[in-house]
Design a protein around this motif. Sequence first.
Motif, PDB file in Angstrom:
ATOM      1  N   UNK A   4      25.864  44.665  70.587  1.00 49.88           N
ATOM      2  CA  UNK A   4      26.985  44.619  71.514  1.00 49.88           C
ATOM      3  C   UNK A   4      26.452  44.359  72.913  1.00 49.88           C
ATOM      4  N   UNK A   5      27.094  43.466  73.623  1.00 46.62           N
ATOM      5  CA  UNK A   5      26.650  43.182  74.972  1.00 46.62           C
ATOM      6  C   UNK A   5      27.204  41.868  75.465  1.00 46.62           C
ATOM      7  N   UNK A   6      26.655  41.387  76.537  1.00 48.95           N
ATOM      8  CA  UNK A   6      27.161  40.190  77.173  1.00 48.95           C
ATOM      9  C   UNK A   6      26.263  38.973  76.975  1.00 48.95           C
TER      10      UNK A   6
ATOM     11  N   UNK B  13      26.203  39.435  57.920  1.00 47.89           N
ATOM     12  CA  UNK B  13      27.307  38.701  58.530  1.00 47.89           C
ATOM     13  C   UNK B  13      27.154  38.732  60.037  1.00 47.89           C
ATOM     14  N   UNK B  14      27.716  37.741  60.701  1.00 51.48           N
ATOM     15  CA  UNK B  14      27.636  37.674  62.160  1.00 51.48           C
ATOM     16  C   UNK B  14      28.986  37.274  62.726  1.00 51.48           C
ATOM     17  N   UNK B  15      29.286  37.782  63.914  1.00 54.15           N
ATOM     18  CA  UNK B  15      30.532  37.454  64.603  1.00 54.15           C
ATOM     19  C   UNK B  15      30.293  37.528  66.103  1.00 54.15           C
ATOM     20  N   UNK B  16      31.132  36.849  66.844  1.00 53.33           N
ATOM     21  CA  UNK B  16      31.060  36.920  68.299  1.00 53.33           C
ATOM     22  C   UNK B  16      30.186  35.846  68.910  1.00 53.33           C
ATOM     23  N   UNK B  17      29.692  36.140  70.096  1.00 51.27           N
ATOM     24  CA  UNK B  17      28.895  35.156  70.835  1.00 51.27           C
ATOM     25  C   UNK B  17      27.668  34.701  70.068  1.00 51.27           C
ATOM     26  N   UNK B  18      27.101  35.579  69.254  1.00 49.05           N
ATOM     27  CA  UNK B  18      25.871  35.259  68.521  1.00 49.05           C
ATOM     28  C   UNK B  18      26.128  34.299  67.369  1.00 49.05           C
ATOM     29  N   UNK B  19      27.385  34.174  66.938  1.00 54.89           N
ATOM     30  CA  UNK B  19      27.728  33.350  65.773  1.00 54.89           C
ATOM     31  C   UNK B  19      28.007  31.912  66.183  1.00 54.89           C
ATOM     32  N   UNK B  20      27.392  30.990  65.462  1.00 58.60           N
ATOM     33  CA  UNK B  20      27.581  29.565  65.716  1.00 58.60           C
ATOM     34  C   UNK B  20      28.671  29.034  64.785  1.00 58.60           C
ATOM     35  N   UNK B  21      29.708  28.473  65.349  1.00 58.63           N
ATOM     36  CA  UNK B  21      30.817  27.916  64.571  1.00 58.63           C
ATOM     37  C   UNK B  21      31.051  26.470  64.985  1.00 58.63           C
TER      38      UNK B  21
ATOM     39  N   UNK C 228      33.729  24.990  65.960  1.00 59.62           N
ATOM     40  CA  UNK C 228      34.520  25.001  67.189  1.00 59.62           C
ATOM     41  C   UNK C 228      34.258  26.338  67.856  1.00 59.62           C
ATOM     42  N   UNK C 229      33.688  26.300  69.044  1.00 56.89           N
ATOM     43  CA  UNK C 229      33.278  27.529  69.725  1.00 56.89           C
ATOM     44  C   UNK C 229      34.186  27.774  70.915  1.00 56.89           C
ATOM     45  N   UNK C 230      34.890  28.896  70.900  1.00 56.55           N
ATOM     46  CA  UNK C 230      35.738  29.298  72.012  1.00 56.55           C
ATOM     47  C   UNK C 230      35.369  30.741  72.317  1.00 56.55           C
ATOM     48  N   UNK C 231      34.557  30.941  73.343  1.00 53.20           N
ATOM     49  CA  UNK C 231      34.037  32.270  73.640  1.00 53.20           C
ATOM     50  C   UNK C 231      35.065  33.115  74.381  1.00 53.20           C
ATOM     51  N   UNK C 232      36.027  33.605  73.613  1.00 50.49           N
ATOM     52  CA  UNK C 232      37.018  34.541  74.121  1.00 50.49           C
ATOM     53  C   UNK C 232      36.944  35.802  73.281  1.00 50.49           C
TER      54      UNK C 232
END
Length: 109
Positions: free
Chosen positions: A23-25, A59-67, A69-73
Motif C-alpha cells: 500500500x502506498x503512492x 494476484x495484483x491490483x492497483x498502480x502496480x498492475x499492468x493492464x 488500458x491504464x487509468x490510475x484512479x
Amino acid sequence: ITIANPVTHATEELATDIVVALLGFKADPGPIKHWGLVFGQGRSIQIGSNCETAIPGVYAAGNIASTPVKLDLIAMHFGQAALAVNSAKAYIDPQASLSPGHSSERKAP
C-alpha cells in the motif's frame, strides 16, 4: 488469517505462508521483483483478466498492475482489488463463485 462471515459471524482460521499488502503512492515492487513475476512497462506487474500474475495463486491490483488500458484512479483500483480478492478466493476454493453477487442483493445482519 482469520476469515469472518459478516452474516453468520462464524470465523475460520487459514494457514498462510505470507500476505503481502503493498500500500502506498509509489508503484515499486521492492523485494517481490525477484519472485519471478512478469513485469510490463516500468515497474508494473503484468496481470490477466482476473488480476492473476504469472505465478499461480498470486494476484495484483492497483498502480502496480499492468493492464491494456491504464487509468490510475483509486476507484478503478478498488474494483481491481475486489476482482483480485474474488479470484484468489476461487483459486483457494474451486467451488466458490468468482462473482459473490450484487451488493444490493445482500441482507443486513
